[in-house]
Write a protein that holds these residues in place. Structure first.
Motif, PDB file in Angstrom:
ATOM      1  N   GLY A 284     -30.343 -72.508 -78.837  1.00  0.00           N
ATOM      2  CA  GLY A 284     -30.549 -73.122 -77.526  1.00  0.00           C
ATOM      3  C   GLY A 284     -29.859 -74.451 -77.344  1.00  0.00           C
ATOM      4  N   GLY A 285     -29.165 -74.909 -78.365  1.00  0.00           N
ATOM      5  CA  GLY A 285     -28.465 -76.178 -78.249  1.00  0.00           C
ATOM      6  C   GLY A 285     -29.349 -77.398 -78.360  1.00  0.00           C
ATOM      7  N   LEU A 286     -30.512 -77.263 -78.996  1.00  0.00           N
ATOM      8  CA  LEU A 286     -31.443 -78.380 -79.167  1.00  0.00           C
ATOM      9  C   LEU A 286     -31.316 -78.923 -80.584  1.00  0.00           C
ATOM     10  CD1 LEU A 286     -34.592 -76.875 -77.405  1.00  0.00           C
ATOM     11  CD2 LEU A 286     -32.890 -78.402 -76.429  1.00  0.00           C
ATOM     12  N   GLU A 287     -31.233 -80.209 -80.716  1.00  0.00           N
ATOM     13  CA  GLU A 287     -31.066 -80.855 -82.016  1.00  0.00           C
ATOM     14  C   GLU A 287     -32.422 -81.326 -82.541  1.00  0.00           C
ATOM     15  OE1 GLU A 287     -29.257 -81.943 -85.415  1.00  0.00           O
ATOM     16  OE2 GLU A 287     -28.302 -80.932 -83.706  1.00  0.00           O
ATOM     17  N   PRO A 288     -32.817 -80.918 -83.751  1.00  0.00           N
ATOM     18  CA  PRO A 288     -34.095 -81.383 -84.305  1.00  0.00           C
ATOM     19  C   PRO A 288     -34.052 -82.875 -84.612  1.00  0.00           C
ATOM     20  CG  PRO A 288     -33.280 -79.435 -85.456  1.00  0.00           C
ATOM     21  CD  PRO A 288     -32.151 -79.954 -84.625  1.00  0.00           C
ATOM     22  N   GLY A 289     -35.225 -83.461 -84.669  1.00  0.00           N
ATOM     23  CA  GLY A 289     -35.343 -84.864 -84.998  1.00  0.00           C
ATOM     24  C   GLY A 289     -35.549 -85.079 -86.490  1.00  0.00           C
ATOM     25  N   ALA A 290     -35.688 -86.350 -86.857  1.00  0.00           N
ATOM     26  CA  ALA A 290     -35.850 -86.699 -88.275  1.00  0.00           C
ATOM     27  C   ALA A 290     -37.158 -86.166 -88.839  1.00  0.00           C
ATOM     28  CB  ALA A 290     -35.777 -88.215 -88.445  1.00  0.00           C
ATOM     29  N   ALA A 291     -38.219 -86.127 -88.014  1.00  0.00           N
ATOM     30  CA  ALA A 291     -39.508 -85.637 -88.503  1.00  0.00           C
ATOM     31  C   ALA A 291     -39.437 -84.153 -88.852  1.00  0.00           C
ATOM     32  CB  ALA A 291     -40.587 -85.877 -87.447  1.00  0.00           C
ATOM     33  N   ALA A 292     -38.731 -83.364 -88.032  1.00  0.00           N
ATOM     34  CA  ALA A 292     -38.587 -81.938 -88.327  1.00  0.00           C
ATOM     35  C   ALA A 292     -37.760 -81.721 -89.589  1.00  0.00           C
ATOM     36  CB  ALA A 292     -37.945 -81.224 -87.138  1.00  0.00           C
ATOM     37  N   TYR A 293     -36.679 -82.489 -89.743  1.00  0.00           N
ATOM     38  CA  TYR A 293     -35.869 -82.374 -90.958  1.00  0.00           C
ATOM     39  C   TYR A 293     -36.698 -82.698 -92.200  1.00  0.00           C
ATOM     40  CZ  TYR A 293     -31.208 -81.633 -88.965  1.00  0.00           C
ATOM     41  OH  TYR A 293     -30.115 -81.086 -88.357  1.00  0.00           O
ATOM     42  N   GLU A 294     -37.436 -83.784 -92.152  1.00  0.00           N
ATOM     43  CA  GLU A 294     -38.232 -84.184 -93.320  1.00  0.00           C
ATOM     44  C   GLU A 294     -39.279 -83.132 -93.667  1.00  0.00           C
ATOM     45  OE1 GLU A 294     -41.431 -87.672 -94.613  1.00  0.00           O
ATOM     46  OE2 GLU A 294     -40.451 -87.723 -92.642  1.00  0.00           O
ATOM     47  N   GLU A 295     -39.976 -82.608 -92.651  1.00  0.00           N
ATOM     48  CA  GLU A 295     -41.054 -81.661 -92.925  1.00  0.00           C
ATOM     49  C   GLU A 295     -40.524 -80.346 -93.474  1.00  0.00           C
ATOM     50  OE1 GLU A 295     -44.912 -81.494 -93.464  1.00  0.00           O
ATOM     51  OE2 GLU A 295     -44.025 -83.105 -92.262  1.00  0.00           O
ATOM     52  N   ILE A 296     -39.408 -79.862 -92.932  1.00  0.00           N
ATOM     53  CA  ILE A 296     -38.912 -78.574 -93.418  1.00  0.00           C
ATOM     54  C   ILE A 296     -38.271 -78.733 -94.804  1.00  0.00           C
ATOM     55  CG2 ILE A 296     -36.570 -78.635 -92.450  1.00  0.00           C
ATOM     56  CD1 ILE A 296     -37.123 -75.720 -91.526  1.00  0.00           C
ATOM     57  N   VAL A 297     -37.682 -79.887 -95.093  1.00  0.00           N
ATOM     58  CA  VAL A 297     -37.144 -80.124 -96.436  1.00  0.00           C
ATOM     59  C   VAL A 297     -38.266 -80.161 -97.467  1.00  0.00           C
ATOM     60  CG1 VAL A 297     -36.052 -81.891 -97.875  1.00  0.00           C
ATOM     61  CG2 VAL A 297     -34.996 -81.230 -95.724  1.00  0.00           C
ATOM     62  N   VAL A 298     -39.339 -80.871 -97.161  1.00  0.00           N
ATOM     63  CA  VAL A 298     -40.469 -80.954 -98.090  1.00  0.00           C
ATOM     64  C   VAL A 298     -41.104 -79.575 -98.293  1.00  0.00           C
ATOM     65  CG1 VAL A 298     -42.781 -81.920 -98.390  1.00  0.00           C
ATOM     66  CG2 VAL A 298     -40.924 -83.377 -97.609  1.00  0.00           C
ATOM     67  N   THR A 299     -41.229 -78.804 -97.211  1.00  0.00           N
ATOM     68  CA  THR A 299     -41.826 -77.473 -97.329  1.00  0.00           C
ATOM     69  C   THR A 299     -40.964 -76.553 -98.183  1.00  0.00           C
ATOM     70  OG1 THR A 299     -42.765 -77.771 -95.128  1.00  0.00           O
ATOM     71  CG2 THR A 299     -42.778 -75.554 -96.018  1.00  0.00           C
TER      72      THR A 299
END
Length: 555
Positions: free
Chosen positions: A288-303
């Motif tokens: 959809g052309g939406l860029e995730p934020g830093a919180a989404a990056y951090e949470e998915i990396v930790v998971t």
């Protein structure tokens, strides 16, 4: 000197002649001028009694001031009536409430409603019927228990939010929905929408949750949808309901989802352990052309690290760096450093840490502690100590990293030296510090000492028996005897909790001295420090606010 006569009519009963008698008519003036003497009371006492009665009657007839809406006596009577007669007929409840001196000013009525509804946070019927009575009284009509009185009661955003909160907590979904859509737009605050979502989302009312965006103008619907998604994901922890509500709002009400909505879904799915759903939403954001934020990056990396997908986590982290997403405060970098150290990949952690320093991101004590722990585990003790001593302001996380690493490589004595230095520099240990050191010296199963009277069994297992916890002691002994079936683990946390009292202070002092006498100085210092600083609540408070005593920690 003659006593003056009181010109007051007495209440003494006298026999009244018939009305038509002429003698009675002639005798009435004489009776009024000279009232007969009461046969039981003296004249002066009778006058004082009647004068006091007249004063009390005059005082009673004076208008009493109306009580305030915060009057405890009025609130007690009102809540008693509402609770005892919440299922009564409308006329009976209206009659009992009308007998109470309720305020009439709009501001006082709002305050009274807030005070009364606070007494019934989980029951909608008393609050609903009180609102109906106040509405009918304000509008001048009769009592009607069928409506909420939205036209008569002078609502404010605070009262509307409180009403919706009570309806949501009580689980009356239909009344909550009808009340919400009947309120004017000026009364719908953030607290009101939050209360509505907290009631509708757990009930799986997806259509009603999505319809909340129609309460606002079209220009604000995207922002309202983001707020609804935030409440459903963060407060209610229902990301699946939030995602369905977003799809319903898109199809039926024409509201486009924002990048913040998808980011909230990714974070909520990751925290719920639903990595597949989080990846599905993540891939949909890319399409959809939406860029995730830093919180989404951090949470998915930790998971991904938690699910042992280290390569995928590093790929996502590399995509974050190449896409130019700003890491707010370096939280994602710290998480990557911590997890790489736990996985034993110290070189990769060093590279990420160097990048943090290059970007000017300040490394906190937790990241440094994890880095030191990773170096200790890899037997790079000198390098770990070099990093440890290079930090000027050390916190408890850094000390924990050093002690945990030393205990991991079987150097419990050096960990105790770090513990002494920690107390000397004014960094107060917590419960985790003492449990970690006890496990390092005695092991999770408990090691036998050289002295038969001062060892693990006599102190800890015998301490459970002394504290009256014979069942726990028996279970540990049985697990020790059947070691091939059950793993015997001693719970040091419960042991310290059982002796967290004044008797425990004396016990820890005696045991610490005995351990020092038999040569177990490190373990004795640990128990002495716990008894001095952590055994009671007052001692913990004094230690937290700077209480420091180094005499017990010197060999």
């Amino acid at each position: 000197m003659s006593r003056p006569k009181l010109e007051i009519l007495t209440l003494a009963r006298h026999r009244r002649p018939p009305v038509g008698n002429r003698a009675t008519a002639e005798a009435e003036p004489a009776i009024r001028a000279h009232p007969p003497h009461h046969p039981m009371l003296p004249r002066h006492r009778l006058g004082a009694l009647l004068f006091r009665r007249l004063l009390s009657t005059a005082t009673a007839t004076a208008p009493s001031p109306a009580p305030k809406p915060t009057d405890p006596a009025l609130l007690l009577r009102l809540c008693t009536v509402l609770y005892q007669h919440q299922h009564a007929q409308d006329d009976a409840l209206h009659r009992r409430l009308s007998a109470l001196p309720l305020p009439t000013a709009p501001a006082d009525q709002r305050e009274l409603f807030l005070q009364a509804s606070a007494r019934f946070p989980l029951s909608w019927r008393p609050v609903h019927r009180l609102l109906a009575h106040l509405s009918a009284r304000h509008s001048g009509g009769g009592g009607d228990g069928g409506g909420v009185g939205r036209d008569g009661f002078p609502h404010s955003p605070a009262t509307a939010a409180r009403l919706l909160d009570v309806l949501a907590k009580s689980g009356n979904i239909e009344l909550l929905h009808s009340t919400l859509f009947s309120l004017p737009r000026s009364l719908l605050s953030a607290a009101a929408i939050r209360a509505a979502v907290r009631g509708l989302a757990p009930a799986r009312e997806v259509g009603k949750v999505a319809a909340l965006v129609t309460l606002f103008p079209e220009c604000h619907r995207a922002r309202v949808l983001t707020f609804v998604t935030d409440v459903a994901c963060s407060t209610c922890r229902l990301p699946d309901v939030a995602e369905k509500a977003i799809k319903r709002a898109e199809h039926r009400h024409g509201v486009t989802r924002t990048a913040r909505c998808c980011e909230l879904l990714v974070v909520a799915y990751c925290r719920a352990g639903m990595l597949a759903d989080a990846c599905r939403v993540w891939n949909g954001m890319g399409k959809g052309g939406l860029e995730p934020g830093a919180a989404a990056y951090e949470e998915i990396v930790v998971t991904m690290f938690k699910n042992n997908r280290v390569a995928d986590a590093m790929m996502v982290f590399e995509g974050m760096r190449t896409s130019g997403v700003s890491d707010d405060g370096g939280a994602c970098c710290r998480a990557v450093v911590s997890w790489l150290c736990k996985e034993g990949r110290v070189w990769g952690a060093y590279m990420v840490f160097a990048e943090m320093v290059k970007r000017g991101v300040e490394a906190d004590g937790e990241a440094l502690g994890d880095l030191v722990y990773g170096l200790m585990v890899r037997r790079r003790v000198r390098e770990a100590y070099r990093v440890f001593h290079g930090v000027k302001e050390k916190d408890i996380a850094l000390y924990h990293g050093v002690m945990k690493g030393l205990i991991r490589i079987k150097r419990a004595g050096e960990a105790t030296e770090v513990f002494r230095e920690m107390i000397t520099r004014g960094c107060e240990p917590n419960m985790h510090t003492y449990i970690m050191l006890l496990q390092g010296h005695l092991g999770k199963r408990g090691r036998k000492g050289r002295d038969p009277l001062v060892n693990f069994e006599s102190i800890f297992v015998g301490g459970l028996v002394k504290a009256g916890r014979t069942l726990e002691a028996t279970k540990f002994v049985e697990r020790t005897m059947w070691g091939g079936v059950d793993v015997p683990r001693f719970d040091y946390n419960k042991f310290l909790h059982y002796f967290s009292n004044e008797e425990g202070v004396v016990m820890f002092e005696e045991v610490g001295k005995r351990l020092k006498e038999v040569g177990m100085i490190d373990l004795g210092d640990i128990l002495l420090a716990y008894g001095e600083r952590m055994a009671t609540r007052d001692r913990r408070r004094r230690a937290m606010y700077g209480f420091n005593n180094q005499s017990l920690l010197s060999k």
